[in-house]
Design an enzyme around this catalytic site. Structure first.
Site, PDB file in Angstrom:
ATOM      1  N   GLU A   1       0.818  -1.211   0.000  1.00 49.10           N
ATOM      2  CA  GLU A   1       0.000   0.000   0.000  1.00 49.10           C
ATOM      3  C   GLU A   1       0.854   1.265   0.000  1.00 49.10           C
ATOM      4  O   GLU A   1       1.490   1.572   1.013  1.00 49.10           O
ATOM      5  CB  GLU A   1      -0.904  -0.008   1.251  1.00 49.10           C
ATOM      6  CG  GLU A   1      -1.803   1.211   1.347  1.00 49.10           C
ATOM      7  CD  GLU A   1      -2.803   1.136   2.493  1.00 49.10           C
ATOM      8  OE1 GLU A   1      -2.553   0.376   3.457  1.00 49.10           O
ATOM      9  OE2 GLU A   1      -3.838   1.832   2.415  1.00 49.10           O
TER      10      GLU A   1
ATOM     11  N   GLU B   1     -12.147   1.183   4.598  1.00 49.90           N
ATOM     12  CA  GLU B   1     -11.205   1.547   5.656  1.00 49.90           C
ATOM     13  C   GLU B   1     -11.485   3.017   5.986  1.00 49.90           C
ATOM     14  O   GLU B   1     -10.865   3.928   5.434  1.00 49.90           O
ATOM     15  CB  GLU B   1      -9.760   1.361   5.208  1.00 49.90           C
ATOM     16  CG  GLU B   1      -8.799   1.537   6.379  1.00 49.90           C
ATOM     17  CD  GLU B   1      -7.354   1.479   5.936  1.00 49.90           C
ATOM     18  OE1 GLU B   1      -6.641   0.566   6.377  1.00 49.90           O
ATOM     19  OE2 GLU B   1      -6.936   2.340   5.149  1.00 49.90           O
TER      20      GLU B   1
ATOM     21  N   HIS C   1      -9.121   0.594  -0.814  1.00 47.53           N
ATOM     22  CA  HIS C   1      -9.662   1.123   0.435  1.00 47.53           C
ATOM     23  C   HIS C   1     -10.586   2.278   0.078  1.00 47.53           C
ATOM     24  O   HIS C   1     -10.178   3.294  -0.476  1.00 47.53           O
ATOM     25  CB  HIS C   1      -8.535   1.559   1.388  1.00 47.53           C
ATOM     26  CG  HIS C   1      -8.021   0.415   2.202  1.00 47.53           C
ATOM     27  ND1 HIS C   1      -6.791   0.420   2.827  1.00 47.53           N
ATOM     28  CD2 HIS C   1      -8.595  -0.789   2.504  1.00 47.53           C
ATOM     29  CE1 HIS C   1      -6.628  -0.737   3.475  1.00 47.53           C
ATOM     30  NE2 HIS C   1      -7.707  -1.476   3.284  1.00 47.53           N
TER      31      HIS C   1
ATOM     32  N   ASP D   1      -5.729   3.148  -1.996  1.00 47.27           N
ATOM     33  CA  ASP D   1      -6.464   3.710  -0.860  1.00 47.27           C
ATOM     34  C   ASP D   1      -6.911   5.119  -1.273  1.00 47.27           C
ATOM     35  O   ASP D   1      -6.085   6.013  -1.485  1.00 47.27           O
ATOM     36  CB  ASP D   1      -5.546   3.749   0.361  1.00 47.27           C
ATOM     37  CG  ASP D   1      -6.245   4.307   1.597  1.00 47.27           C
ATOM     38  OD1 ASP D   1      -6.836   5.403   1.492  1.00 47.27           O
ATOM     39  OD2 ASP D   1      -6.168   3.667   2.662  1.00 47.27           O
TER      40      ASP D   1
ATOM     41  N   GLU E   1       2.618   9.657   6.272  1.00 44.89           N
ATOM     42  CA  GLU E   1       2.711   8.326   6.878  1.00 44.89           C
ATOM     43  C   GLU E   1       3.917   7.524   6.413  1.00 44.89           C
ATOM     44  O   GLU E   1       4.323   6.571   7.067  1.00 44.89           O
ATOM     45  CB  GLU E   1       1.414   7.556   6.630  1.00 44.89           C
ATOM     46  CG  GLU E   1       0.227   8.295   7.246  1.00 44.89           C
ATOM     47  CD  GLU E   1      -1.084   7.539   7.154  1.00 44.89           C
ATOM     48  OE1 GLU E   1      -1.063   6.301   7.224  1.00 44.89           O
ATOM     49  OE2 GLU E   1      -2.128   8.207   7.017  1.00 44.89           O
TER      50      GLU E   1
ATOM     51  N   HIS F   1      -5.518   8.128   0.804  1.00 45.56           N
ATOM     52  CA  HIS F   1      -4.132   8.497   0.491  1.00 45.56           C
ATOM     53  C   HIS F   1      -4.054   9.119  -0.904  1.00 45.56           C
ATOM     54  O   HIS F   1      -3.348  10.108  -1.120  1.00 45.56           O
ATOM     55  CB  HIS F   1      -3.213   7.275   0.548  1.00 45.56           C
ATOM     56  CG  HIS F   1      -3.117   6.656   1.904  1.00 45.56           C
ATOM     57  ND1 HIS F   1      -2.795   7.372   3.029  1.00 45.56           N
ATOM     58  CD2 HIS F   1      -3.301   5.374   2.326  1.00 45.56           C
ATOM     59  CE1 HIS F   1      -2.783   6.561   4.080  1.00 45.56           C
ATOM     60  NE2 HIS F   1      -3.088   5.353   3.679  1.00 45.56           N
TER      61      HIS F   1
HETATM   62 MN   LIG Z   1      -5.460   1.976   3.585  1.00 42.77          MN
END
Ligand SMILES: [Mn+2]
Length: 270
Positions: free
Chosen positions: A153, A247, A212, A186, A159, A189
């Site tokens: 990911e 998520e 996600h 995701d 992060e 992100h």
């Molecule tokens: Mn994620």
């Protein structure tokens, strides 16, 4: 595509991006009742419930295990795959390996998100990418041999500093020997890092292995400002068949978040 809901079995991480926080039996029952076809689990290690319980509950509720998260290795045990200390890197690989076996028992891939770590003063980017690549080679093959795949990911810049953009993740995977690793798209992100989320998915189509499904603010889709329609069209156009997994924060409460997610799923994917 498979609508998928997240369940955290780690109450100490309350406030993190998972929709349900029930015990395993309640979480699985609710996920099925809301109309999802899969569940993604976040656990503190390679098990969930009593021996045999997860398999039985998935069967009884006609639910697939969509994926297992490995983030507990970092947030609880302090491990990453790019730690400057080789013994910590090895422990991280061992932990992810155990999570792969746990997921594979139920036909599910494991996700490497925060376990990738970051480069810093003691470990430069080049070294970290070598360690990450070596780990993905080994763990990707392990996943393949277990009948599944591994999900890597890209995370946003706050992060990790390794890979933030989907296309950079694709290029990294293209440079590996293993074909056992795919990428996680995701949407939270990506809303920070991509110029055009839909186009990035089309460009990296062959690597998209998990999604996600969260809005711009990590709330359930519909509670932020990401334009989902072109993203959903891109996923349909590339014939993505994997999980679209919520998520997301349990905002305003878990049940409403789950309902909002499944309603959004049907709105954009049917
Ligand atoms: Mn994620």
């Amino acid at each position: 595509m498979k609508p998928c809901l997240t369940l955290s079995l780690v109450p100490s991480l309350r406030g993190g991006p998972w929709v349900l926080w029930d015990d395993l039996a309640t979480g699985i029952r609710k996920t099925a009742e809301f109309g999802f076809s899969a569940i993604e689990l976040f656990t503190d290690g390679p098990s969930a419930g009593d021996p045999g319980e997860l398999k039985r509950l998935l069967q009884e509720n006609n639910l697939q295990l969509g994926a297992v998260g490995t983030g507990a290795g970092k947030v609880i045990k302090g491990l990453t795959l790019t730690d400057p200390d080789p013994s910590i890197r090895q422990d991280a690989r061992t932990f992810v390996g155990e999570m792969i076996e746990f997921g594979a028992e139920h036909g599910a891939p494991a996700i490497i998100g925060s376990m990738q770590g970051s480069s810093n003063e003691t470990a430069n980017r080049e070294e970290c990418l070598k360690w990450l690549g070596d780990a993905l080679e080994e763990l990707g093959e392990k996943s393949k041999n277990a009948g599944t795949f591994l999900i890597y990911e890209p995370l946003n810049r706050y992060e990790t500093n390794l890979f933030n953009r989907f296309g950079d993740g694709c290029e990294f995977l293209d440079g590996l020997q293993t074909t056992g690793v795919s990428l996680l798209a995701d949407l939270f992100h990506m809303n920070i890092e991509e110029q055009n989320i839909a186009q990035s998915l089309v460009d990296g189509a062959k690597h998209v292995g998990h999604v996600h499904f969260a809005d711009s603010n990590r709330r359930p889709v519909g509670y932020g400002h990401t334009e989902i329609e072109p993203i959903a069209r891109a996923l349909t156009d590339i014939e993505y068949e994997g999980c679209v997994s919520a998520e997301a924060f349990d905002w305003p409460d878990p049940d409403t978040a789950a309902r909002q997610t499944i309603d959004s799923y049907h709105k954009y994917f049917s």
